[in-house]
Design a protein around this motif. Sequence first.
Motif, PDB file in Angstrom:
ATOM      1  N   ASN A 202       0.330  -1.663   0.028  1.00 38.86           N
ATOM      2  CA  ASN A 202      -0.031   0.039   0.053  1.00 38.86           C
ATOM      3  C   ASN A 202       1.015   0.954   0.243  1.00 38.86           C
ATOM      4  O   ASN A 202       0.800   2.196   0.861  1.00 38.86           O
ATOM      5  N   GLY A 203       2.162   0.843  -0.622  1.00 39.39           N
ATOM      6  CA  GLY A 203       2.635   2.598  -1.084  1.00 39.39           C
ATOM      7  C   GLY A 203       3.769   2.285   0.058  1.00 39.39           C
ATOM      8  O   GLY A 203       5.024   3.005  -0.831  1.00 39.39           O
ATOM      9  N   THR A 204       3.842   2.034   1.520  1.00 40.37           N
ATOM     10  CA  THR A 204       5.143   1.356   2.059  1.00 40.37           C
ATOM     11  C   THR A 204       5.954   0.874   1.736  1.00 40.37           C
ATOM     12  O   THR A 204       5.272  -0.013   1.608  1.00 40.37           O
ATOM     13  N   PRO A 205       7.319   1.229   1.894  1.00 41.50           N
ATOM     14  CA  PRO A 205       8.560   0.283   1.768  1.00 41.50           C
ATOM     15  C   PRO A 205       8.273  -1.140   3.141  1.00 41.50           C
ATOM     16  O   PRO A 205       8.181  -0.565   4.030  1.00 41.50           O
ATOM     17  N   VAL A 206       8.285  -2.354   2.804  1.00 39.52           N
ATOM     18  CA  VAL A 206       8.058  -2.991   4.032  1.00 39.52           C
ATOM     19  C   VAL A 206       8.924  -4.075   4.149  1.00 39.52           C
ATOM     20  O   VAL A 206       9.285  -4.783   5.027  1.00 39.52           O
ATOM     21  N   LEU A 207      10.129  -3.866   3.195  1.00 35.88           N
ATOM     22  CA  LEU A 207      10.423  -5.473   2.606  1.00 35.88           C
ATOM     23  C   LEU A 207      11.948  -4.465   1.993  1.00 35.88           C
ATOM     24  O   LEU A 207      12.082  -4.016   0.631  1.00 35.88           O
ATOM     25  N   GLY A 208      13.485  -4.743   2.635  1.00 31.74           N
ATOM     26  CA  GLY A 208      14.135  -4.339   1.724  1.00 31.74           C
ATOM     27  C   GLY A 208      15.464  -5.035   1.393  1.00 31.74           C
ATOM     28  O   GLY A 208      15.943  -5.510   3.147  1.00 31.74           O
ATOM     29  N   ILE A 209      16.619  -4.678   0.200  1.00 33.53           N
ATOM     30  CA  ILE A 209      17.611  -5.858  -0.146  1.00 33.53           C
ATOM     31  C   ILE A 209      18.348  -4.820  -0.236  1.00 33.53           C
ATOM     32  O   ILE A 209      18.591  -3.778  -1.366  1.00 33.53           O
ATOM     33  N   ILE A 210      19.468  -4.537  -0.059  1.00 35.90           N
ATOM     34  CA  ILE A 210      21.063  -4.220  -0.755  1.00 35.90           C
ATOM     35  C   ILE A 210      21.904  -5.461  -0.529  1.00 35.90           C
ATOM     36  O   ILE A 210      22.176  -6.211   0.511  1.00 35.90           O
ATOM     37  N   ASP A 211      22.288  -5.605  -1.570  1.00 41.32           N
ATOM     38  CA  ASP A 211      23.113  -6.939  -2.248  1.00 41.32           C
ATOM     39  C   ASP A 211      24.220  -5.767  -3.008  1.00 41.32           C
ATOM     40  O   ASP A 211      24.373  -5.555  -4.189  1.00 41.32           O
ATOM     41  N   GLU A 217      27.722  -8.524   0.388  1.00 42.67           N
ATOM     42  CA  GLU A 217      27.418  -8.292   1.906  1.00 42.67           C
ATOM     43  C   GLU A 217      26.109  -8.446   1.246  1.00 42.67           C
ATOM     44  O   GLU A 217      25.735  -7.878   0.393  1.00 42.67           O
ATOM     45  N   ARG A 218      25.269  -8.303   2.132  1.00 42.29           N
ATOM     46  CA  ARG A 218      23.160  -7.998   1.832  1.00 42.29           C
ATOM     47  C   ARG A 218      22.709  -7.904   3.356  1.00 42.29           C
ATOM     48  O   ARG A 218      22.966  -8.555   4.091  1.00 42.29           O
ATOM     49  N   TRP A 219      22.460  -6.763   2.752  1.00 42.98           N
ATOM     50  CA  TRP A 219      21.282  -6.278   3.924  1.00 42.98           C
ATOM     51  C   TRP A 219      20.503  -6.187   4.185  1.00 42.98           C
ATOM     52  O   TRP A 219      19.674  -6.330   2.405  1.00 42.98           O
ATOM     53  N   LEU A 220      19.861  -7.026   5.029  1.00 43.18           N
ATOM     54  CA  LEU A 220      18.514  -7.244   4.584  1.00 43.18           C
ATOM     55  C   LEU A 220      16.925  -6.369   6.364  1.00 43.18           C
ATOM     56  O   LEU A 220      17.758  -6.101   7.052  1.00 43.18           O
ATOM     57  N   GLY A 221      16.374  -5.680   5.574  1.00 45.85           N
ATOM     58  CA  GLY A 221      15.210  -4.992   6.260  1.00 45.85           C
ATOM     59  C   GLY A 221      13.743  -5.217   6.259  1.00 45.85           C
ATOM     60  O   GLY A 221      13.457  -5.591   5.045  1.00 45.85           O
ATOM     61  N   VAL A 222      13.214  -6.126   7.408  1.00 45.98           N
ATOM     62  CA  VAL A 222      11.801  -5.937   6.780  1.00 45.98           C
ATOM     63  C   VAL A 222      11.053  -5.082   8.516  1.00 45.98           C
ATOM     64  O   VAL A 222      11.008  -5.451   9.585  1.00 45.98           O
ATOM     65  N   ALA A 223       9.698  -3.811   7.836  1.00 42.16           N
ATOM     66  CA  ALA A 223       9.143  -3.797   8.733  1.00 42.16           C
ATOM     67  C   ALA A 223       8.545  -4.723  10.034  1.00 42.16           C
ATOM     68  O   ALA A 223       8.084  -5.736   9.612  1.00 42.16           O
ATOM     69  N   SER A 227      17.005  -5.389  11.592  1.00 42.13           N
ATOM     70  CA  SER A 227      17.638  -5.433  10.225  1.00 42.13           C
ATOM     71  C   SER A 227      19.036  -6.424  10.592  1.00 42.13           C
ATOM     72  O   SER A 227      19.357  -6.478  11.060  1.00 42.13           O
ATOM     73  N   THR A 228      19.393  -6.972   9.642  1.00 43.39           N
ATOM     74  CA  THR A 228      20.492  -7.424   9.646  1.00 43.39           C
ATOM     75  C   THR A 228      21.720  -7.358   7.698  1.00 43.39           C
ATOM     76  O   THR A 228      20.986  -6.830   7.694  1.00 43.39           O
ATOM     77  N   LEU A 229      22.706  -7.723   8.710  1.00 46.53           N
ATOM     78  CA  LEU A 229      24.206  -7.927   7.702  1.00 46.53           C
ATOM     79  C   LEU A 229      24.252  -8.888   7.605  1.00 46.53           C
ATOM     80  O   LEU A 229      24.789  -9.721   8.531  1.00 46.53           O
ATOM     81  N   ASN A 230      23.992  -9.848   6.346  1.00 42.31           N
ATOM     82  CA  ASN A 230      24.733 -11.598   6.618  1.00 42.31           C
ATOM     83  C   ASN A 230      23.915 -12.254   7.547  1.00 42.31           C
ATOM     84  O   ASN A 230      24.622 -13.188   7.667  1.00 42.31           O
ATOM     85  N   GLY A 231      22.982 -11.788   7.636  1.00 40.22           N
ATOM     86  CA  GLY A 231      21.904 -12.700   8.903  1.00 40.22           C
ATOM     87  C   GLY A 231      22.633 -12.038  10.428  1.00 40.22           C
ATOM     88  O   GLY A 231      21.272 -12.570  10.816  1.00 40.22           O
ATOM     89  N   GLN A 232      23.428 -11.163  10.438  1.00 42.56           N
ATOM     90  CA  GLN A 232      23.690 -11.114  11.982  1.00 42.56           C
ATOM     91  C   GLN A 232      22.915  -9.250  11.834  1.00 42.56           C
ATOM     92  O   GLN A 232      22.647  -8.621  11.382  1.00 42.56           O
TER      93      GLN A 232
END
Lengths: 362, 362
Positions: A202-211, A217-223, A227-232
Amino acid sequence: MLSATHHRVHALAHSTSSSPSPLILRPLSSLSVPSSSYVSASTPSCRTLPNTPSISQGQHSTRRKRGVRGSAPMSRLVAAGVGGESSVQLPPDVQGPCVDLAHKLADAAAAITRQYFRAPFDVETKLDASPVTIADKQAETAMRELLTQHVPEHGVFGEEHGVKFGSGAGTPYMWVLDPIDGTKSFITGKPLFGTLISLLYNGTPVLGIIDQPILKERWLGVAGKPSTLNGQPISTRPCQDISKAYLYATTPHMFEGASEAAFNRVRDAVRIPMYGCDCYAYGLLAAGHTDIVCEADLKPYDYMALVPIIKGAGGCITDWAGGALSWQPNPGDTDLVSSWPNEVLATGDARVHEVALKLLQG
Amino acid sequence: MLSATHHRVHALAHSTSSSPSPLILRPLSSLSVPSSSYVSASTPSCRTLPNTPSISQGQHSTRRKRGVRGSAPMSRLVAAGVGGESSVQLPPDVQGPCVDLAHKLADAAAAITRQYFRAPFDVETKLDASPVTIADKQAETAMRELLTQHVPEHGVFGEEHGVKFGSGAGTPYMWVLDPIDGTKSFITGKPLFGTLISLLYNGTPVLGIIDQPILKERWLGVAGKPSTLNGQPISTRPCQDISKAYLYATTPHMFEGASEAAFNRVRDAVRIPMYGCDCYAYGLLAAGHTDIVCEADLKPYDYMALVPIIKGAGGCITDWAGGALSWQPNPGDTDLVSSWPNEVLATGDARVHEVALKLLQG
């Protein structure tokens, strides 16, 4: 169609090893998605103090154009306080499969970008025949094919192939993709470019990856989750005084006119301004290595993935008026560009965010 | 002393696996070094056309201060031509052990910098107690200890601990060290900083290493030999038109006054100016991924290591007047700073070098 979709999501859930989420076998495309947003206050994030106007996730800024006109009500923010800000989240049974799918997209893009990184390049060649353009297009195509395969009803917006709106049960979902954020880094062999993958609900970012496929290195954010970087798990760092802050922007040439004057006020207030990082700067901020990223002339695929990552690490990310970075276009819209925020301020500490917003507003 | 020195060099030659050079067991400190320079024309480098004034390696620029005053005789340069430029080189029997020793220094510095990279950092802390300062000092100390152990007669100049002049047979040799080039990158967790190690012979840089300890990339340049990246030969790329060139500088804030105006003329002539790389930009140029690096406000430890690497990859590197980047201080000198070049222009193609020099000179 339902069983075919079920099969796709089922296969996805079993084929992706990089997500810690529980497997949800229910097909995304057949989910009954409520029209109201899910709300949670469980995530560490940039929150408002009681008795002050809230900058809510779903609130669009009234200022969308370059320059610093208008001013959203300023809230007094604290980094780790407990406030009343609502947080839009994915429906719980959608979250796991979407995270799995996002990892799968990142893997697919990385396989392509790695192949073209540092490929020989004749600088006399037109850019549209350069390795970066080929990699950009192929990586977006690969990600779109995965989305078509697994969640055909979801919308997609990517830098290379434009907007496709969602349909049916997928209408609230929009994937926003940037296969190579940092094309100039990519084409000069600098391994700080990134693939940005986000999901708007609904227009709001709720999941994001920087790879970052070269540094792996992979950052993951989930509302609603840390947040994690490579799972940490990661978190931003405190910085209560802007004169001590380290600032990143990709280049000073991204600012013009009023935007340049506004940026320069922030730049002159910090300890050290630095350049040249693209999305990687936001990853460094989320992991507690820098304090401010301030940029202009951006598009949704440049920043939507960053929002859940920064917020889930305890940081703040808004446009330059303090408004939420949200975007909900409609199929009838003729002018998409004017409907999205194009300036971003990200900070690790809400106290610095407040000061920087004031400086930006002059 | 002779046998002890012999033992040190012998041990060094056997303990270092990263150099392809033949083992030379003769002690460096007892070598009889001729006062004249060794000359070779075997290296691919930025050469002059016949019948034009030569910019020789040993020639100091007449301009040392910021700003673009004066003008060295301009030569018409070509990237891969065959000209008459002489190249100062290390005596053949010194070269191998010195390359071995340089690798050993890089290994020692990397062990320390890796340990402090992305260490938690309170931004309120004074910088002299920060991880980058601690790592900088410890890494330089470790490298100096190795030099004292293996080549006690050689001179050393480092960012942290100043100048020690060579003595006896070591007088023509000066090691110039920068343990962390890119301290701002280091302290913000950006893995593009580098350790720079160079050896000057009678004031001319004849050996250089750029080591990136996080990405594990090591550039090596030795006068008279092709440069390498992780042991593989590299070369700059052709770029005959400055309007197609990609340009790097660490930050636009390194230029002031006349220096800024001069840089801006080059910046405005290229296809894309980029920022944020420190020494890594020169490594990218040497490996054929970018075309120009143009910087000011530098010190010998910022650029001496780059010279043999860029030249051995076929590129050009001079000060902004086209003069050689050489430096030969004497023990009695009271003002070292005014005796060294502080502006650097590096290019992958001599045709662009010539155009950029003209732009810098206004």
